[in-house]
Design a protein around this motif. Structure first.
Motif, PDB file in Angstrom:
ATOM      1  N   SER A   1       0.850  -1.182   0.000  1.00 57.83           N
ATOM      2  CA  SER A   1       0.000   0.000   0.000  1.00 57.83           C
ATOM      3  C   SER A   1       0.889   1.237   0.000  1.00 57.83           C
ATOM      4  O   SER A   1       2.070   1.166   0.287  1.00 57.83           O
ATOM      5  N   GLU A   2       0.301   2.380  -0.319  1.00 59.84           N
ATOM      6  CA  GLU A   2       1.066   3.622  -0.392  1.00 59.84           C
ATOM      7  C   GLU A   2       1.722   3.966   0.945  1.00 59.84           C
ATOM      8  O   GLU A   2       2.800   4.520   0.982  1.00 59.84           O
ATOM      9  N   SER A   3       1.061   3.633   2.064  1.00 60.99           N
ATOM     10  CA  SER A   3       1.609   3.990   3.363  1.00 60.99           C
ATOM     11  C   SER A   3       2.772   3.093   3.764  1.00 60.99           C
ATOM     12  O   SER A   3       3.550   3.448   4.626  1.00 60.99           O
ATOM     13  N   SER A   4       2.888   1.916   3.163  1.00 60.49           N
ATOM     14  CA  SER A   4       3.964   1.004   3.535  1.00 60.49           C
ATOM     15  C   SER A   4       5.152   1.096   2.579  1.00 60.49           C
ATOM     16  O   SER A   4       6.003   0.224   2.580  1.00 60.49           O
ATOM     17  N   VAL A   5       5.225   2.135   1.781  1.00 65.00           N
ATOM     18  CA  VAL A   5       6.321   2.287   0.835  1.00 65.00           C
ATOM     19  C   VAL A   5       7.239   3.406   1.316  1.00 65.00           C
ATOM     20  O   VAL A   5       6.791   4.532   1.551  1.00 65.00           O
ATOM     21  N   PHE A   6       8.511   3.088   1.488  1.00 65.02           N
ATOM     22  CA  PHE A   6       9.497   4.100   1.864  1.00 65.02           C
ATOM     23  C   PHE A   6       9.829   4.975   0.671  1.00 65.02           C
ATOM     24  O   PHE A   6       9.955   6.180   0.784  1.00 65.02           O
ATOM     25  N   GLY A   7       9.991   4.338  -0.467  1.00 68.45           N
ATOM     26  CA  GLY A   7      10.349   5.064  -1.675  1.00 68.45           C
ATOM     27  C   GLY A   7      10.540   4.108  -2.832  1.00 68.45           C
ATOM     28  O   GLY A   7      10.253   2.920  -2.734  1.00 68.45           O
ATOM     29  N   ILE A   8      11.046   4.650  -3.916  1.00 72.39           N
ATOM     30  CA  ILE A   8      11.268   3.867  -5.129  1.00 72.39           C
ATOM     31  C   ILE A   8      12.770   3.802  -5.386  1.00 72.39           C
ATOM     32  O   ILE A   8      13.455   4.807  -5.379  1.00 72.39           O
TER      33      ILE A   8
ATOM     34  N   ILE B   1      26.677  14.580  11.866  1.00 76.02           N
ATOM     35  CA  ILE B   1      25.283  15.002  12.055  1.00 76.02           C
ATOM     36  C   ILE B   1      24.633  15.342  10.718  1.00 76.02           C
ATOM     37  O   ILE B   1      23.515  14.928  10.435  1.00 76.02           O
ATOM     38  N   ARG B   2      25.326  16.116   9.865  1.00 72.79           N
ATOM     39  CA  ARG B   2      24.752  16.508   8.571  1.00 72.79           C
ATOM     40  C   ARG B   2      24.552  15.316   7.642  1.00 72.79           C
ATOM     41  O   ARG B   2      23.648  15.326   6.815  1.00 72.79           O
ATOM     42  N   ASN B   3      25.380  14.289   7.753  1.00 73.69           N
ATOM     43  CA  ASN B   3      25.235  13.100   6.911  1.00 73.69           C
ATOM     44  C   ASN B   3      24.287  12.068   7.506  1.00 73.69           C
ATOM     45  O   ASN B   3      24.026  11.040   6.888  1.00 73.69           O
ATOM     46  N   GLY B   4      23.785  12.327   8.702  1.00 74.97           N
ATOM     47  CA  GLY B   4      22.863  11.383   9.332  1.00 74.97           C
ATOM     48  C   GLY B   4      23.552  10.098   9.767  1.00 74.97           C
ATOM     49  O   GLY B   4      22.934   9.042   9.761  1.00 74.97           O
ATOM     50  N   LEU B   5      24.793  10.196  10.144  1.00 78.06           N
ATOM     51  CA  LEU B   5      25.549   9.007  10.541  1.00 78.06           C
ATOM     52  C   LEU B   5      25.687   8.970  12.052  1.00 78.06           C
ATOM     53  O   LEU B   5      25.659   9.993  12.697  1.00 78.06           O
ATOM     54  N   PRO B   6      25.854   7.842  12.651  1.00 77.10           N
ATOM     55  CA  PRO B   6      25.854   6.516  12.054  1.00 77.10           C
ATOM     56  C   PRO B   6      24.431   6.070  11.734  1.00 77.10           C
ATOM     57  O   PRO B   6      23.491   6.409  12.440  1.00 77.10           O
ATOM     58  N   ARG B   7      24.292   5.347  10.661  1.00 80.73           N
ATOM     59  CA  ARG B   7      22.995   4.860  10.223  1.00 80.73           C
ATOM     60  C   ARG B   7      23.064   3.329  10.143  1.00 80.73           C
ATOM     61  O   ARG B   7      23.441   2.768   9.126  1.00 80.73           O
ATOM     62  N   PRO B   8      22.704   2.661  11.235  1.00 79.66           N
ATOM     63  CA  PRO B   8      22.803   1.197  11.214  1.00 79.66           C
ATOM     64  C   PRO B   8      21.741   0.527  10.344  1.00 79.66           C
ATOM     65  O   PRO B   8      21.906  -0.623   9.967  1.00 79.66           O
ATOM     66  N   TYR B   9      20.664   1.252  10.022  1.00 80.31           N
ATOM     67  CA  TYR B   9      19.616   0.659   9.196  1.00 80.31           C
ATOM     68  C   TYR B   9      19.118   1.683   8.185  1.00 80.31           C
ATOM     69  O   TYR B   9      18.911   2.840   8.511  1.00 80.31           O
ATOM     70  N   HIS B  10      18.930   1.223   6.971  1.00 81.86           N
ATOM     71  CA  HIS B  10      18.293   2.016   5.929  1.00 81.86           C
ATOM     72  C   HIS B  10      17.480   1.044   5.079  1.00 81.86           C
ATOM     73  O   HIS B  10      17.914  -0.090   4.841  1.00 81.86           O
ATOM     74  N   PRO B  11      16.310   1.433   4.616  1.00 84.52           N
ATOM     75  CA  PRO B  11      15.482   0.514   3.841  1.00 84.52           C
ATOM     76  C   PRO B  11      16.149  -0.069   2.593  1.00 84.52           C
ATOM     77  O   PRO B  11      15.787  -1.160   2.175  1.00 84.52           O
ATOM     78  N   VAL B  12      17.120   0.617   2.007  1.00 92.16           N
ATOM     79  CA  VAL B  12      17.769   0.045   0.814  1.00 92.16           C
ATOM     80  C   VAL B  12      18.572  -1.195   1.150  1.00 92.16           C
ATOM     81  O   VAL B  12      18.858  -2.010   0.269  1.00 92.16           O
TER      82      VAL B  12
ATOM     83  N   ASP C   1      17.062  -4.644   0.072  1.00 94.62           N
ATOM     84  CA  ASP C   1      17.028  -5.046  -1.331  1.00 94.62           C
ATOM     85  C   ASP C   1      18.264  -5.878  -1.659  1.00 94.62           C
ATOM     86  O   ASP C   1      19.392  -5.430  -1.459  1.00 94.62           O
ATOM     87  N   ARG C   2      18.057  -7.063  -2.188  1.00 97.95           N
ATOM     88  CA  ARG C   2      19.183  -7.964  -2.491  1.00 97.95           C
ATOM     89  C   ARG C   2      20.075  -7.406  -3.599  1.00 97.95           C
ATOM     90  O   ARG C   2      21.278  -7.587  -3.586  1.00 97.95           O
ATOM     91  N   ALA C   3      19.500  -6.724  -4.552  1.00 97.54           N
ATOM     92  CA  ALA C   3      20.289  -6.172  -5.661  1.00 97.54           C
ATOM     93  C   ALA C   3      21.147  -5.003  -5.209  1.00 97.54           C
ATOM     94  O   ALA C   3      22.124  -4.661  -5.879  1.00 97.54           O
ATOM     95  N   PHE C   4      20.816  -4.391  -4.066  1.00 94.17           N
ATOM     96  CA  PHE C   4      21.571  -3.237  -3.609  1.00 94.17           C
ATOM     97  C   PHE C   4      22.993  -3.611  -3.189  1.00 94.17           C
ATOM     98  O   PHE C   4      23.854  -2.747  -3.092  1.00 94.17           O
ATOM     99  N   ASP C   5      23.261  -4.861  -2.961  1.00 89.54           N
ATOM    100  CA  ASP C   5      24.627  -5.289  -2.660  1.00 89.54           C
ATOM    101  C   ASP C   5      25.583  -4.913  -3.785  1.00 89.54           C
ATOM    102  O   ASP C   5      26.775  -4.760  -3.568  1.00 89.54           O
TER     103      ASP C   5
ATOM    104  N   LYS D   1      11.953  -0.717  -8.201  1.00 89.06           N
ATOM    105  CA  LYS D   1      11.379  -1.459  -7.071  1.00 89.06           C
ATOM    106  C   LYS D   1      10.796  -0.500  -6.051  1.00 89.06           C
ATOM    107  O   LYS D   1      11.305   0.600  -5.861  1.00 89.06           O
ATOM    108  N   GLU D   2       9.756  -0.959  -5.384  1.00 90.89           N
ATOM    109  CA  GLU D   2       9.235  -0.260  -4.219  1.00 90.89           C
ATOM    110  C   GLU D   2       9.974  -0.774  -2.999  1.00 90.89           C
ATOM    111  O   GLU D   2      10.207  -1.971  -2.870  1.00 90.89           O
ATOM    112  N   LEU D   3      10.344   0.135  -2.099  1.00 89.78           N
ATOM    113  CA  LEU D   3      11.046  -0.263  -0.876  1.00 89.78           C
ATOM    114  C   LEU D   3      10.121  -0.110   0.313  1.00 89.78           C
ATOM    115  O   LEU D   3       9.484   0.917   0.510  1.00 89.78           O
TER     116      LEU D   3
END
Length: 185
Positions: free
Chosen positions: A14-21, A131-142, A145-149, A181-183
């Motif tokens: 659904s639209e609400s469960s999509v982080f992005g494309i 801080i400006r880069n948003g690090l550390p970021r232990p999790y991101h929706p990308v 995705d298996r292809a993101f490797d 892909k939808e993430l």
């Protein structure tokens, strides 16, 4: 160049469960062109992933110079002035004459003043960058995705957070897109 792309997202999202494309491109040049097209189409907060620095990608993403360097300079100068003042004040508040030197022996204060200024500037720059880069970021929706490797070896990806699949398809229909892909968040 128009190339047939393959939709591999889950149609039940659904639209609400999509982080992005997430769009996979075949080359660095295609990534830069797709990024420019997405910016012209009104997409904001785009993010691009490539295994090496791509010329023109920073400008296509709309990178703006941040205020980290001037902030580091100003805070470094303030800290250096504070260190100098602290030593000067201590020499008059607790007078201790060594070798006949005057109480305000400013050459003796310079090493500490310099070190405090440099240390403050470096710490401001490092923590400002994190801080400006948003690090550390232990999790991101990308990361789901298996292809993101492939982003660290030979993959070129464009992320459109908050966008709908139809809008991204329409925007990039004339570009050489390998996969869309939808993430999920």
């Amino acid at each position: 160049m128009i190339c047939a792309w393959r939709y591999t997202g889950a149609s039940a999202m659904s639209e609400s469960s999509v982080f992005g494309i997430l769009v996979r491109m075949p080359s660095a040049e295609a990534l830069v062109e797709a990024t420019r097209a997405a910016k012209r189409a009104g997409f904001r907060e785009l993010d691009a992933f490539a295994p090496f620095p791509v010329p023109g990608l920073v400008e296509a993403l709309g990178y703006r110079e941040r205020m980290i360097a001037p902030l580091a300079l100003v805070l470094g100068l303030i800290a250096a002035a504070g260190a100098f003042f602290m030593q000067w004040y201590a020499s008059f508040d607790y007078p201790y004459v060594v070798g006949g030197k005057p109480l305000n022996s400013w050459p003796a204060f310079l090493p500490i003043t310099f070190e405090v200024g440099v240390l403050t500037s470096v710490l401001t720059a490092v923590f400002g960058m994190l801080i400006r880069n948003g690090l550390p970021r232990p999790y991101h929706p990308v990361f789901n995705d298996r292809a993101f490797d492939r982003a660290s070896s030979d993959g070129f990806f464009l992320l459109c957070p908050g966008a709908s699949l139809v809008d991204v398809e329409t925007c990039l229909e004339e570009h050489d897109v390998r996969e869309i892909k939808e993430l999920a968040p």
